[in-house]
Design a protein around this motif. Structure first.
Motif, PDB file in Angstrom:
ATOM      1  N   MET A   1       0.838  -1.207   0.000  1.00 60.33           N
ATOM      2  CA  MET A   1       0.000   0.000   0.000  1.00 60.33           C
ATOM      3  C   MET A   1       0.867   1.249   0.000  1.00 60.33           C
ATOM      4  O   MET A   1       1.836   1.358   0.735  1.00 60.33           O
ATOM      5  N   ASN A   2       0.498   2.207  -0.811  1.00 59.87           N
ATOM      6  CA  ASN A   2       1.231   3.473  -0.879  1.00 59.87           C
ATOM      7  C   ASN A   2       0.412   4.579  -0.237  1.00 59.87           C
ATOM      8  O   ASN A   2      -0.812   4.632  -0.416  1.00 59.87           O
ATOM      9  N   THR A   3       1.070   5.440   0.480  1.00 59.98           N
ATOM     10  CA  THR A   3       0.390   6.580   1.078  1.00 59.98           C
ATOM     11  C   THR A   3       1.020   7.862   0.550  1.00 59.98           C
ATOM     12  O   THR A   3       2.232   8.040   0.643  1.00 59.98           O
ATOM     13  N   ILE A   4       0.178   8.708  -0.007  1.00 54.92           N
ATOM     14  CA  ILE A   4       0.660  10.020  -0.464  1.00 54.92           C
ATOM     15  C   ILE A   4       0.028  11.046   0.465  1.00 54.92           C
ATOM     16  O   ILE A   4      -1.184  11.057   0.654  1.00 54.92           O
ATOM     17  N   GLN A   5       0.867  11.871   1.065  1.00 60.26           N
ATOM     18  CA  GLN A   5       0.337  12.874   1.983  1.00 60.26           C
ATOM     19  C   GLN A   5       0.037  14.146   1.202  1.00 60.26           C
ATOM     20  O   GLN A   5       0.919  14.709   0.557  1.00 60.26           O
ATOM     21  N   PRO A  19      -3.843  -2.177  -4.005  1.00 64.27           N
ATOM     22  CA  PRO A  19      -4.849  -3.233  -3.870  1.00 64.27           C
ATOM     23  C   PRO A  19      -5.354  -3.299  -2.420  1.00 64.27           C
ATOM     24  O   PRO A  19      -4.567  -3.205  -1.480  1.00 64.27           O
ATOM     25  N   ASN A  20      -6.660  -3.406  -2.251  1.00 65.31           N
ATOM     26  CA  ASN A  20      -7.295  -3.549  -0.928  1.00 65.31           C
ATOM     27  C   ASN A  20      -7.075  -2.366   0.007  1.00 65.31           C
ATOM     28  O   ASN A  20      -7.143  -2.507   1.225  1.00 65.31           O
ATOM     29  N   ALA A  21      -6.848  -1.201  -0.580  1.00 64.91           N
ATOM     30  CA  ALA A  21      -6.720   0.008   0.258  1.00 64.91           C
ATOM     31  C   ALA A  21      -7.977   0.224   1.092  1.00 64.91           C
ATOM     32  O   ALA A  21      -7.929   0.852   2.150  1.00 64.91           O
ATOM     33  N   ILE A  22      -9.098  -0.312   0.622  1.00 65.52           N
ATOM     34  CA  ILE A  22     -10.362  -0.122   1.351  1.00 65.52           C
ATOM     35  C   ILE A  22     -10.253  -0.598   2.808  1.00 65.52           C
ATOM     36  O   ILE A  22     -10.982  -0.107   3.678  1.00 65.52           O
ATOM     37  N   ASN A  23      -9.330  -1.523   3.054  1.00 66.55           N
ATOM     38  CA  ASN A  23      -9.163  -1.988   4.439  1.00 66.55           C
ATOM     39  C   ASN A  23      -8.702  -0.888   5.388  1.00 66.55           C
ATOM     40  O   ASN A  23      -8.776  -1.052   6.607  1.00 66.55           O
ATOM     41  N   LYS A  24      -8.241   0.231   4.837  1.00 68.78           N
ATOM     42  CA  LYS A  24      -7.849   1.364   5.688  1.00 68.78           C
ATOM     43  C   LYS A  24      -9.056   2.151   6.209  1.00 68.78           C
ATOM     44  O   LYS A  24      -8.918   2.962   7.129  1.00 68.78           O
TER      45      LYS A  24
END
Lengths: 357, 357
Positions: A1-5, A19-24
């Motif tokens: 998972m990648n996070t862009i601030q 993929p599956n970022a929805i889990n956040k």
């Protein structure tokens, strides 16, 4: 998972991509202060049928939520649906602590964002984009609806609490929607990242190539480029206007065909070709881009477009000032600038452009 | 002429108050950067008939302008008129440099401010208030429209470029409108300036006393108090809520009678009496205030109000959180605080309050 601030003068927020970022979603909700009384998911019928269950599971029964599903299609970003969402929110007792989840493409993001931005003078919202195009609209805080006289004419700037970009949701996109979003990626590459442009030209030979790591990179770089520009200019007074590359004509085409038969990005693609053709220094880029777009299945200009009507619409563009038409052109790759045209002059140029098609 | 400088995190702007303040309009317009392509005056039919000529003269043919006149009345702050103003603005070619002039009372200020705040995601506007009540609404950046389910439910925060408060426009106000605005002055005095409260009680013995220097002082102090509170809390997360003193019940009464037969301030006056009656420390203030209000001709509570319906509406108030009702009470003069009530408890108190009337 990648996070862009994402950093803006009014708010900072994360974009989770992968993929599956929805889990956040659950932890994003849990970290909100004040804790939401309830949630309102705004989605459209197409997306709802595919991914609503998934989002509901991600909420994990921790919060009461309501769902409003509207018809799919950019023409649904209407006053009527805006009013319907506001009425629904009031009927379901949303208060100032409530949070709106915008589950869908750019249309849903814009509509739900405008609802959130104006319900009780502004409540929080979270974007859950389901299209490639939304990599563009999910960053920058622009929200709004269409007026019969023009696209996105009514809206506010309202930043989300977070953007959750679960890339597996993109696999079901129809081809024309992929092309629509990919045109904005190409735009970002042209105005700000020639390496990205080269990478994409090399690797994306058919629209089906737009998946996996290449897609992820395209999204991440697109978001980063947009963020860099928006950070420097939140209220669109200066360089943010460069993001409008291809959009002056693009919007006019979309309006003229009443948002039927051609997607936003497909219309913008024509707008980029036109803008590139206006300068001899970039005419060769227009030629190679046109070939590539053809290979990727981008459709030709809609038939029976009236050039004077298009020019009239371009004069009504939000970027227009005192009757002249503002166009974003490129000096060369990565070097956008603003150029002002008299309507008559641009009408001539547009006539030539149409004849060459 | 008096100038009050309003400072907010997002913008600073002047409020000009006094006889013939309208003469400042021309220099305000001339100092705007970028210079406006054109102006749109939004007013109502009553105000337009009286003061539109005056404002048009003040513009001095330096700028092209358009005028839209809507019906008078707070129920005109509707979705329909919002849409009509947006359509008119588009039809008349307003662009991002254009400026809206809000000529009228709070209804016009709120509606025109919301149009300005959302037209092309926000253009500039200037308030030209014509009521005493507008001393309140012209400061703080709140704009919005009513939803059939609640007053001011849809809106944005949008600060004007300037407020031009030409006090001679107040002389034609009907008595009930004077009472409406004066209730907000009394509110400001009660929550923040006991000297003002005493001065007013001493000098304003009939509603006709509300003129000249006393009126000017009431307006100036009212604006200053509101500004001080708003400056500390632009987005209404904390002490700004104190400005809601008298409004929780006031808004419910207005909604319940569908904004007919009682003005905003007259309803708020009942709300203040109720809030003061809730604490034994302020009950004596309620008694003396009630006598004074009666002398000034404030009307009694509307007949046939349903207490459960009022409570239901108070639960839907924007300030409400998770089902409880937030009330602003006073510890004593100048000492407001927030108190949270369960609906059942407040229903009992309201029943007693109604019986004592």
């Amino acid at each position: 998972m990648n996070t862009i601030q994402i950093t803006t003068p009014s708010k900072n927020y994360p974009v989770f991509v992968g993929p599956n970022a929805i889990n956040k979603l659950h932890s994003v909700l849990r970290n909100l202060k004040p804790s939401p009384k309830n949630l309102l998911i705004i989605t459209d019928e197409n997306v709802g049928a595919l991914y609503l269950d998934d989002v509901q599971q991600a909420i994990e029964s921790s919060y009461p939520y309501e769902v409003i599903q509207i018809q799919a299609g950019d023409d649904q970003k209407s006053f009527e649906n805006y009013f319907a969402c506001q009425s629904f929110a009031l009927a379901k007792g949303l208060d100032r602590t409530s949070v709106i989840l915008a589950l869908g493409g750019g249309m849903i993001g814009d509509l739900a964002g405008f609802v959130a931005g104006t319900y009780m003078r502004g409540i929080r919202f979270i974007q859950i984009p389901t299209t490639i195009l939304a990599h563009d609209s999910a960053v920058g805080g622009k929200t709004g609806i269409n007026h019969p006289e023009g696209k996105n004419m009514i809206g506010v700037f309202h930043q989300p609490e977070a953007v959750i970009y679960s890339t597996e949701y993109l696999s079901t996109l129809p081809e024309h929607e992929k092309r629509s979003g990919f045109a904005e990626v190409i735009k970002h590459a042209l105005i700000a990242d020639q390496n990205l442009y080269k990478m994409l030209r090399k690797n994306i030979c058919t629209i089906d190539d737009l998946k996996g790591e290449h897609l992820l990179q395209a999204l991440i770089r697109g978001i980063e480029i947009k963020n860099n520009i928006v950070t420097e200019d939140e209220k669109e007074k200066g360089i943010r206007a460069y993001l409008n590359f291809g959009h002056t004509l693009g919007h006019a085409i979309e309006s003229e065909v009443r948002y039927k038969g051609i997607t936003h990005g497909e219309a913008v693609a024509h707008g980029m070709l036109f803008a590139l053709s206006l300068k001899k220094e970039t005419a060769h880029i227009a030629i190679e881009l046109k070939k590539w777009l053809n290979t990727l299945g981008y459709p030709p200009l809609p038939k029976h477009l009236s050039i004077p009507s298009l020019i009239n619409r371009m004069k009504k563009d939000k970027k227009a000032e005192k009757g002249t038409i503002q166009m974003v052109l490129l000096d060369r790759l990565e070097k956008p600038y603003l150029s002002s045209y008299e309507a008559e002059e641009l009408e001539e140029k547009l006539t030539c452009f149409f004849e060459e098609k």
